[in-house]
Design a protein around this motif. Structure first.
Motif, PDB file in Angstrom:
ATOM      1  N   ALA A   1      65.882  62.383  43.590  1.00 10.43           N
ATOM      2  CA  ALA A   1      65.296  61.555  42.719  1.00 10.43           C
ATOM      3  C   ALA A   1      64.244  60.631  43.426  1.00 10.43           C
ATOM      4  N   PHE A   2      63.108  60.375  42.720  1.00  4.91           N
ATOM      5  CA  PHE A   2      62.131  59.496  42.876  1.00  4.91           C
ATOM      6  C   PHE A   2      62.436  58.249  42.099  1.00  4.91           C
ATOM      7  N   GLU A   3      62.763  57.001  42.721  1.00  4.20           N
ATOM      8  CA  GLU A   3      63.140  55.917  41.984  1.00  4.20           C
ATOM      9  C   GLU A   3      62.134  54.646  42.408  1.00  4.20           C
ATOM     10  N   SER A   4      61.826  53.924  41.267  1.00  3.92           N
ATOM     11  CA  SER A   4      60.843  52.865  41.189  1.00  3.92           C
ATOM     12  C   SER A   4      61.428  51.779  40.366  1.00  3.92           C
ATOM     13  N   SER A   5      60.840  50.457  40.829  1.00  6.23           N
ATOM     14  CA  SER A   5      61.282  49.240  40.079  1.00  6.23           C
ATOM     15  C   SER A   5      60.176  48.493  40.052  1.00  6.23           C
ATOM     16  N   SER A   6      60.049  47.381  39.282  1.00 10.27           N
ATOM     17  CA  SER A   6      59.241  46.278  39.165  1.00 10.27           C
ATOM     18  C   SER A   6      59.885  45.272  39.551  1.00 10.27           C
ATOM     19  N   TYR A   7      59.118  44.011  40.052  1.00  7.40           N
ATOM     20  CA  TYR A   7      59.831  42.714  40.267  1.00  7.40           C
ATOM     21  C   TYR A   7      58.760  41.562  40.056  1.00  7.40           C
ATOM     22  N   TRP A   8      59.374  40.524  39.575  1.00 11.85           N
ATOM     23  CA  TRP A   8      58.541  39.393  39.257  1.00 11.85           C
ATOM     24  C   TRP A   8      59.369  38.035  39.462  1.00 11.85           C
ATOM     25  N   PHE A   9      58.950  37.050  39.790  1.00 16.12           N
ATOM     26  CA  PHE A   9      59.776  35.833  40.017  1.00 16.12           C
ATOM     27  C   PHE A   9      59.134  34.330  39.734  1.00 16.12           C
ATOM     28  N   GLY A  10      59.370  33.919  38.638  1.00 14.58           N
ATOM     29  CA  GLY A  10      58.676  32.833  38.379  1.00 14.58           C
ATOM     30  C   GLY A  10      59.082  32.087  36.685  1.00 14.58           C
ATOM     31  N   SER A  11      58.326  31.603  36.091  1.00 14.51           N
ATOM     32  CA  SER A  11      58.429  30.955  34.614  1.00 14.51           C
ATOM     33  C   SER A  11      57.396  30.448  34.266  1.00 14.51           C
ATOM     34  N   LEU A  12      57.539  30.055  32.986  1.00 18.30           N
ATOM     35  CA  LEU A  12      56.419  29.484  32.022  1.00 18.30           C
ATOM     36  C   LEU A  12      56.562  28.100  32.057  1.00 18.30           C
ATOM     37  N   VAL A  13      55.448  27.474  32.141  1.00 18.16           N
ATOM     38  CA  VAL A  13      55.310  25.942  32.040  1.00 18.16           C
ATOM     39  C   VAL A  13      54.558  25.488  30.922  1.00 18.16           C
ATOM     40  N   CYS A  14      54.925  24.521  30.197  1.00 20.08           N
ATOM     41  CA  CYS A  14      54.103  23.852  29.186  1.00 20.08           C
ATOM     42  C   CYS A  14      54.210  22.317  29.582  1.00 20.08           C
ATOM     43  N   TYR A  15      52.964  21.964  29.820  1.00 20.30           N
ATOM     44  CA  TYR A  15      52.750  20.643  30.516  1.00 20.30           C
ATOM     45  C   TYR A  15      52.883  19.489  29.181  1.00 20.30           C
ATOM     46  N   ALA A  16      52.466  19.884  27.899  1.00 25.96           N
ATOM     47  CA  ALA A  16      52.612  19.101  26.921  1.00 25.96           C
ATOM     48  C   ALA A  16      52.928  19.526  25.631  1.00 25.96           C
ATOM     49  N   PRO A  17      54.487  19.851  25.653  1.00 29.97           N
ATOM     50  CA  PRO A  17      54.978  20.302  24.368  1.00 29.97           C
ATOM     51  C   PRO A  17      54.621  19.534  23.016  1.00 29.97           C
ATOM     52  N   ALA A  18      54.217  18.123  23.164  1.00 28.89           N
ATOM     53  CA  ALA A  18      54.173  17.381  22.181  1.00 28.89           C
ATOM     54  C   ALA A  18      52.753  17.549  21.326  1.00 28.89           C
ATOM     55  N   TRP A  19      51.945  18.252  22.135  1.00 29.95           N
ATOM     56  CA  TRP A  19      50.665  18.716  21.402  1.00 29.95           C
ATOM     57  C   TRP A  19      50.714  19.824  20.827  1.00 29.95           C
ATOM     58  N   ASN A  20      51.779  20.507  20.426  1.00 30.92           N
ATOM     59  CA  ASN A  20      51.934  21.749  19.999  1.00 30.92           C
ATOM     60  C   ASN A  20      52.985  21.642  18.887  1.00 30.92           C
ATOM     61  N   GLY A  21      52.944  22.633  17.733  1.00 32.90           N
ATOM     62  CA  GLY A  21      53.985  22.473  16.830  1.00 32.90           C
ATOM     63  C   GLY A  21      54.280  23.846  16.053  1.00 32.90           C
ATOM     64  N   ALA A  22      55.127  24.119  14.981  1.00 31.38           N
ATOM     65  CA  ALA A  22      54.980  25.191  14.317  1.00 31.38           C
ATOM     66  C   ALA A  22      55.592  24.884  12.863  1.00 31.38           C
ATOM     67  N   VAL A  23      55.049  25.894  11.816  1.00 30.24           N
ATOM     68  CA  VAL A  23      55.643  26.124  10.789  1.00 30.24           C
ATOM     69  C   VAL A  23      56.493  27.189  10.782  1.00 30.24           C
ATOM     70  N   THR A  24      57.890  27.160  10.308  1.00 27.34           N
ATOM     71  CA  THR A  24      58.739  27.907  10.289  1.00 27.34           C
ATOM     72  C   THR A  24      59.401  28.252   8.844  1.00 27.34           C
ATOM     73  N   GLY A  25      60.293  29.408   8.942  1.00 23.11           N
ATOM     74  CA  GLY A  25      60.937  29.800   7.393  1.00 23.11           C
ATOM     75  C   GLY A  25      60.023  30.062   6.350  1.00 23.11           C
ATOM     76  N   ILE A  26      58.711  30.958   6.658  1.00 19.00           N
ATOM     77  CA  ILE A  26      57.714  31.428   5.812  1.00 19.00           C
ATOM     78  C   ILE A  26      58.395  32.679   5.227  1.00 19.00           C
ATOM     79  N   ARG A  27      58.593  32.267   3.774  1.00 19.56           N
ATOM     80  CA  ARG A  27      59.202  33.733   3.117  1.00 19.56           C
ATOM     81  C   ARG A  27      58.061  34.573   2.687  1.00 19.56           C
ATOM     82  N   LYS A  28      58.663  35.874   2.894  1.00 22.17           N
ATOM     83  CA  LYS A  28      57.519  37.031   2.243  1.00 22.17           C
ATOM     84  C   LYS A  28      57.127  36.662   0.709  1.00 22.17           C
ATOM     85  N   ALA A  29      56.063  36.779   0.335  1.00 25.84           N
ATOM     86  CA  ALA A  29      55.443  36.560  -0.964  1.00 25.84           C
ATOM     87  C   ALA A  29      56.115  37.583  -1.851  1.00 25.84           C
TER      88      ALA A  29
END
Length: 572
Positions: free
Chosen positions: A544-572
């Motif tokens: 068999a020919f076998e392959s893999s991907s690989y990455w090593f890291g993370s997501l960084v948010c410097y200023a969470p307080a400058w972001n927000g969300a509206v959740t719980g939107i029901r379908k009309a």
């Protein structure tokens, strides 16, 4: 057309049991001469005209379609009969009869289903295989990728100082008089030093540590698949391409809705609480349930999007009759993208093994309609939390709905039609009041964006109007879409975008940059990778020919307080 061999036609047969080889050869030669010398005639135009003028017409004799038929017809020709002796003619006829009996395939026709059921036909196979696989990665394409180092990314934040109104730092009055004296002794000093100066300002800040995680997916192509595919498609190349796209798509979903359990991450979602079950008459286009017996029993989990769900809630039940629908209402924890519901029926609760997944909703309310499920995913398979992972990080949705977010509103209702976009205007105002945020864009699920666009049209009391001009009286294009919402606080246009993998019901409000001079934050969101995505071809140690991907890291948010969300939107 091939003739039978001479020994079959003239050899060992009842009519000539002991012919010598010389006699067999002579008779075969006589047959060939007779066939060759047989007169032939080609029918020309003049023959056709003459035949019709004499009223004779033209008839076309059916020609033989098998080797046996052709030889039999030839032997019936008077010229061949004259050229062969009676013994030779009898010998050939007898031999042909034996051949016909021994080899019946000589007299069979070739058809689309014979002599093989699938036919002797070619396949109109178009190569290569068609790749009908959506693979958009808008977040991955947008967010900057930077070089990481070590096992985590670290930075320090000054979250406020006197006058900013942020970071929990209070304000002071700066007024002084000539006799004003304030204590300037170092913290913890035993003596106090008072100076005729204005009061000292204060600071607030914190350290931030974002651990790195490793990620990988793999694929394999057997040698038989690779080599059998030659001439149609390079299967190994297909495997490598699919592996690359799969890795990018999975990273996109991690960036959007991943949850980590490591230090500093939000961790697992709690199960829903306050589960209530209410049976009622079907309304509007709702389809009443069927398959119910006496009661329905429901358990629910908090939905975490693509990667999983919380543990099960406690069970709730209600008496029900077929034809009704059942509303399941829950209280969801912060960060949940919605609710998943499992349902069973009976005189008593049959247990989780017979409680089947009925569906999910992007708000706190799910309505069970139609036939109750009797197969699929059982509640008994939910044996532990799958909403968060040790080898994972917090994505955009968890950060925008988490405790460090600048604003979260669980709407648990459809978007307003009396004042379209008012939910987002409220969010803009709250974010501005808190940290003077001025967001750049709103991400929506496709159905939620449609609902927002439709809200401009469904209520005549709306302050929006659509006008058809004179040149649009014919060939009118129907439909409109919201592409921008004007921030009524700052006057800035906030882009409205659809993300292909965003769960219905959740709308993150994103700041890509900060409206702050000298903030030392060029991008609010960034990916830091110790090792960015790479592909590995493993040494061949099996067929068999076998392959893999690989990455090593993370997501960084410097200023969470400058972001927000509206959740719980029901379908009309």
């Amino acid at each position: 057309m091939a003739l039978p061999k001479a020994n079959i036609l003239f050899g060992d047969s009842p009519e000539a049991p002991s012919l010598s080889k010389a006699e067999v050869s002579r008779r075969f030669d006589d047959l060939m001469v007779a066939l060759t010398d047989a007169p032939t005639r080609t029918l020309g135009p003049s023959d056709v005209v003459q035949a019709f003028s004499e009223g004779r017409g033209i008839t076309f004799e059916q020609q033989p379609t098998t080797a046996y038929g052709a030889i039999t017809k030839a032997l019936g020709s008077p010229d061949i009969v004259k050229g062969l002796s009676a013994e030779a003619l009898a010998s050939v006829t007898s031999a042909l009869d034996e051949v016909k009996a021994q080899q019946p395939d000589l007299v069979k026709d070739l058809t689309l289903t014979g002599p093989i059921s699938t036919g002797l036909v070619a396949f109109d196979l178009e190569a290569p295989a068609k790749m009908l696989t959506p693979r958009p990665t808008p977040i991955r394409n947008r967010i900057p990728r930077r070089k990481g180092l070590g096992t985590s990314h670290r930075f320090k934040v000054i979250s406020g100082f006197t006058g900013t109104g942020t970071g929990g730092v209070g304000n002071i009055h700066p007024g002084i008089v000539d006799t004003t004296q304030n204590n300037f002794a170092p913290a913890g000093a035993s003596n106090s030093l008072y100076y005729a100066r204005g009061p000292k300002i204060s600071y607030a800040g914190y350290d931030k540590v974002v651990p790195y995680s490793q990620f990988s997916v793999s694929d394999a192509v057997t040698w038989s698949a690779q080599y059998a595919g030659q001439g149609y498609q390079d299967i190994r190349q297909l495997s490598r391409t699919s592996l690359l796209y799969s890795s990018m798509l999975l990273e996109e979903r991690m960036l959007l809705m991943g949850r980590g359990t490591g230090a500093g991450f939000l961790g697992a979602l709690a199960a829903p609480t306050g589960v209530t079950v209410t049976a009622r008459s079907a309304a509007g286009s709702e389809v009443g349930i069927s398959g119910a017996t006496t009661n329905v029993y429901v358990k629910a989990t908090s939905d975490a999007g693509d990667f999983g769900q919380s543990v099960l809630s406690a069970a709730a039940n209600s008496a029900v009759t077929n034809g009704q629908v059942v509303d399941v209402s829950v209280t969801l924890p912060a960060g949940a993208t919605g609710v998943r519901v499992y349902v069973s029926t009976g005189g008593s609760d049959p247990g989780d093994a017979s409680r089947w997944f009925a569906g999910k909703a992007g708000s706190n309310l799910f309505t069970i309609t139609g036939a109750l499920p009797t197969s699929g995913t059982a509640a008994s398979t939910v044996t532990g939390d799958t909403s968060a992972y040790a080898s994972g990080y917090d994505g955009i949705v968890p950060i925008c709905t988490g405790p460090e977010s600048g604003y979260v509103n669980r709407l648990n209702a459809a978007l307003s039609t009396t004042n379209p976009g008012s939910e987002f205007q409220t969010a803009f105002a709250a974010l501005y009041d808190a940290v003077k945020a001025d967001p750049d864009r709103i991400m929506l699920n496709g159905s939620d964006r449609k609902q927002l666009s439709d809200s401009l049209k469904v209520n005549s009391a709306s302050n929006y109007r659509m006008t058809l001009t004179q040149d649009q009286l014919t060939g009118v294009t129907i439909g409109d879409v919201v592409t921008t919402i004007i921030n009524e606080v700052t006057g800035k246009g906030v882009a409205v975008e659809v993300h292909p993998w965003l769960p219905q019901g959740t709308a993150p409000i994103i700041s890509d940059t900060l409206p702050l001079p000298d903030s030392e934050v060029s991008d609010v969101w960034a990916v830091f990778n110790v090792q960015d995505m790479m592909g590995i071809d493993w040494p061949v140690n099996q067929f068999a020919f076998e392959s893999s991907s690989y990455w090593f890291g993370s997501l960084v948010c410097y200023a969470p307080a400058w972001n927000g969300a509206v959740t719980g939107i029901r379908k009309a």
